[in-house]
Design a protein around this motif. Structure first.
Motif, PDB file in Angstrom:
ATOM      1  N   GLY A  53       0.825  -1.207   0.000  1.00 44.82           N
ATOM      2  CA  GLY A  53       0.000   0.000   0.000  1.00 44.82           C
ATOM      3  C   GLY A  53       0.854   1.250   0.000  1.00 44.82           C
ATOM      4  N   ALA A  54       1.862   1.263  -0.882  1.00 45.69           N
ATOM      5  CA  ALA A  54       2.851   2.351  -0.844  1.00 45.69           C
ATOM      6  C   ALA A  54       2.560   3.459  -1.841  1.00 45.69           C
ATOM      7  N   ASN A  55       1.382   3.402  -2.492  1.00 45.28           N
ATOM      8  CA  ASN A  55       1.129   4.439  -3.497  1.00 45.28           C
ATOM      9  C   ASN A  55       0.561   5.722  -2.889  1.00 45.28           C
ATOM     10  N   THR A  56       0.203   5.695  -1.616  1.00 45.66           N
ATOM     11  CA  THR A  56      -0.362   6.888  -0.998  1.00 45.66           C
ATOM     12  C   THR A  56      -0.171   6.832   0.518  1.00 45.66           C
ATOM     13  N   GLY A  57      -0.576   7.904   1.208  1.00 44.65           N
ATOM     14  CA  GLY A  57      -0.645   7.908   2.670  1.00 44.65           C
ATOM     15  C   GLY A  57       0.660   7.567   3.371  1.00 44.65           C
ATOM     16  N   ILE A  58       0.529   6.822   4.453  1.00 44.29           N
ATOM     17  CA  ILE A  58       1.682   6.483   5.288  1.00 44.29           C
ATOM     18  C   ILE A  58       2.691   5.630   4.508  1.00 44.29           C
ATOM     19  N   GLY A  59       2.177   4.725   3.699  1.00 43.03           N
ATOM     20  CA  GLY A  59       3.036   3.800   2.962  1.00 43.03           C
ATOM     21  C   GLY A  59       3.981   4.534   2.024  1.00 43.03           C
ATOM     22  N   LYS A  60       3.462   5.546   1.344  1.00 40.60           N
ATOM     23  CA  LYS A  60       4.289   6.305   0.384  1.00 40.60           C
ATOM     24  C   LYS A  60       5.421   7.038   1.115  1.00 40.60           C
ATOM     25  N   GLU A  61       5.100   7.623   2.256  1.00 39.62           N
ATOM     26  CA  GLU A  61       6.133   8.359   3.010  1.00 39.62           C
ATOM     27  C   GLU A  61       7.140   7.393   3.646  1.00 39.62           C
ATOM     28  N   LEU A  75       7.604  -1.035  -4.026  1.00 41.98           N
ATOM     29  CA  LEU A  75       6.284  -0.528  -3.679  1.00 41.98           C
ATOM     30  C   LEU A  75       5.253  -1.563  -4.139  1.00 41.98           C
ATOM     31  N   ALA A  76       4.614  -2.222  -3.206  1.00 43.15           N
ATOM     32  CA  ALA A  76       3.656  -3.276  -3.531  1.00 43.15           C
ATOM     33  C   ALA A  76       2.256  -2.666  -3.554  1.00 43.15           C
ATOM     34  N   CYS A  77       1.756  -2.452  -4.784  1.00 43.84           N
ATOM     35  CA  CYS A  77       0.505  -1.690  -4.933  1.00 43.84           C
ATOM     36  C   CYS A  77      -0.476  -2.460  -5.813  1.00 43.84           C
ATOM     37  N   ARG A  78      -1.761  -2.258  -5.548  1.00 43.35           N
ATOM     38  CA  ARG A  78      -2.756  -2.962  -6.376  1.00 43.35           C
ATOM     39  C   ARG A  78      -3.041  -2.217  -7.676  1.00 43.35           C
ATOM     40  N   ASP A  79      -2.807  -0.901  -7.663  1.00 45.10           N
ATOM     41  CA  ASP A  79      -3.114  -0.084  -8.843  1.00 45.10           C
ATOM     42  C   ASP A  79      -1.792   0.376  -9.458  1.00 45.10           C
ATOM     43  N   GLU A  80      -1.472  -0.203 -10.636  1.00 40.65           N
ATOM     44  CA  GLU A  80      -0.143   0.050 -11.210  1.00 40.65           C
ATOM     45  C   GLU A  80       0.064   1.508 -11.604  1.00 40.65           C
ATOM     46  N   LYS A  81      -1.031   2.169 -12.059  1.00 40.64           N
ATOM     47  CA  LYS A  81      -0.903   3.569 -12.474  1.00 40.64           C
ATOM     48  C   LYS A  81      -0.534   4.435 -11.262  1.00 40.64           C
ATOM     49  N   LYS A  82      -1.282   4.235 -10.167  1.00 44.64           N
ATOM     50  CA  LYS A  82      -0.988   5.002  -8.939  1.00 44.64           C
ATOM     51  C   LYS A  82       0.400   4.623  -8.421  1.00 44.64           C
ATOM     52  N   LEU A 266      -5.812  20.311  13.269  1.00 42.69           N
ATOM     53  CA  LEU A 266      -5.636  20.279  14.722  1.00 42.69           C
ATOM     54  C   LEU A 266      -5.365  18.867  15.240  1.00 42.69           C
ATOM     55  N   LEU A 267      -6.119  17.903  14.722  1.00 46.55           N
ATOM     56  CA  LEU A 267      -6.103  16.588  15.370  1.00 46.55           C
ATOM     57  C   LEU A 267      -5.358  15.495  14.603  1.00 46.55           C
ATOM     58  N   ALA A 268      -5.005  15.760  13.345  1.00 46.00           N
ATOM     59  CA  ALA A 268      -4.379  14.679  12.575  1.00 46.00           C
ATOM     60  C   ALA A 268      -2.913  14.979  12.261  1.00 46.00           C
ATOM     61  N   LYS A 269      -2.123  13.895  12.167  1.00 44.27           N
ATOM     62  CA  LYS A 269      -0.732  14.038  11.729  1.00 44.27           C
ATOM     63  C   LYS A 269      -0.704  14.111  10.203  1.00 44.27           C
ATOM     64  N   THR A 270       0.417  14.587   9.663  1.00 44.59           N
ATOM     65  CA  THR A 270       0.640  14.468   8.221  1.00 44.59           C
ATOM     66  C   THR A 270       1.106  13.028   7.962  1.00 44.59           C
ATOM     67  N   PRO A 271       1.007  12.550   6.718  1.00 43.88           N
ATOM     68  CA  PRO A 271       1.501  11.191   6.437  1.00 43.88           C
ATOM     69  C   PRO A 271       2.973  10.993   6.828  1.00 43.88           C
TER      70      PRO A 271
END
Ligand code: NDP
Length: 326
Positions: A53-61, A75-82, A266-271
């Motif tokens: 799940g490295a194409n976005t969010g925590i995984g990408k960072e 990067l093990a991703c289900r969507d090759e384009k992403k 206020l309440l969330a971290k960045t990825p």
């Protein structure tokens, strides 16, 4: 004049109060939300890391940080384009060319088997496996193999993947397996008679169950790997502004966008901040040799008591083996 003074005083008081409030919120955010970072400077030249799940969010960072340290990152991703877009992002951000995407759909046992056999053929070693991918609060639906989607993807998919890669991970020891769970696991429970909610599906409860299973799997895996040099970690990354809420927040986000943005600020971290505990477990000297524990804020934390029942961890392992035909 009296009125002016009063007004001036009001404006000054208002400015001081606003300043104090902003400083207070910033301090709250810094200490209570963002928390500790992975301070390790360890390099990973010559090492191989896989991030699901490295194409976005925590995984990408997470992938970006590992690439900056010199690892070859898959990067093990289900969507090759992403996935390709994420490879460009990681290459650009790290200056490394040793970053590749490989297709992996954790909601398909066939895809997991294909991915694993290609990795075993192509890679000489696996030093770090990050089981990061996840879905949250999906409407009731099934994976390709008929598992409830959240339990099937978040737990069973990673269970099979890890087991198929395990011999190579052992050969590469000292090596580490990090499984991204969630604090939500404390609200989870297991029901071996209806693990996949065939009767009364509740999206939240199913997510919490899958995240409890992540912690129990990591603990049991740690026990089974004692003495091999492979250590395991389950992680709560914090509350992070990612795409994870796509099934939950979608309507809310559109209707209350300004409120949503300020709440997230206020309440969330960045990825990047959300990747810190994963990275701490994957690379730091501090986490070296420690196995099977649950981590939060770059520190060992107490999991749900249910996750500490060894008999149930073993039972979950055996149940999972049967489900994925291991
Ligand atoms: P995102 O939704 O941003 O990322 C999730 C990743 O998982 C995406 O790359 C997604 O791919 C991938 N994924 C989903 N299903 C599959 C599948 N079947 N096969 C392969 N990949 C899949 O979420 P986060 O980055 O926030 O989440 C990462 C992890 O952190 C999750 O395990 C989550 O449970 C956990 N977590 C997150 C928290 C948060 O506040 N964000 C809090 C606690 C835990 P695609 O883009 O194609 O959908």
């Amino acid at each position: 004049m009296e009125f002016f003074n009063f007004g001036c005083c009001n404006v000054t008081t208002l400015m001081i109060c606003s300043g104090v409030a902003v400083l207070g919120l910033a301090a709250f955010r810094y200490f209570a939300i963002i928390g500790r970072s992975c301070n390790s400077k360890r390099r990973l030249d010559g090492k191989v890391a896989i991030v699901t799940g490295a194409n976005t969010g925590i995984g990408k960072e997470t992938a970006l940080d590992l690439a900056r340290r010199g690892a070859r990152v898959i990067l093990a991703c289900r969507d090759e384009k992403k996935g390709k877009a994420a490879v460009s992002y990681v290459k650009e951000g790290s200056g490394s060319e040793n970053v590749v995407i490989k297709k992996l759909d954790l909601a398909s046992l066939a895809s997991i088997r294909t991915f694993s056999s290609e990795i075993l053929d192509e890679e000489d070693r696996i030093d770090i496996l990050i089981n990061n991918a996840g879905v949250m609060f999906t409407p009731y639906c099934l994976t390709e193999d008929g598992f409830e989607m959240q339990f099937g993807t978040n737990h069973l998919g990673h269970f099979l993947l890890t087991n198929l890669l395990l011999d190579k991970i052992k050969e590469s020891a000292p090596s580490r397996i990090v499984t991204v769970s969630s604090l939500g696991h404390v609200m989870g429970s297991l029901d071996f008679d209806d693990m996949m909610w065939s009767k009364h599906y509740q999206a939240q409860k199913s997510y919490f169950r899958s995240k409890l299973a992540n912690v129990m799997f990591s603990r049991e895996l740690g026990k089974r790997l004692e003495g091999t040099g492979v250590t395991t970690y389950s992680v709560h990354p914090g509350g992070i502004n990612t795409e994870l809420g796509r099934y939950f927040f979608a309507g809310w986000k559109i209707i209350f966008k300004p409120l949503y943005i300020s709440t997230m600020w206020l309440l969330a971290k960045t990825p990047t901040q959300g990747a810190q505990t994963t990275l701490h477990c994957a690379v730091s000297e501090e986490a070296e040799g420690i196995t099977g524990k649950y981590w939060s804020n770059c520190s060992i934390a107490k999991p749900n008591k249910l996750a500490l029942i060894d008999e149930d961890c073993k039972k979950l392992w055996e149940y999972s083996e049967q489900q994925v035909n291991l």
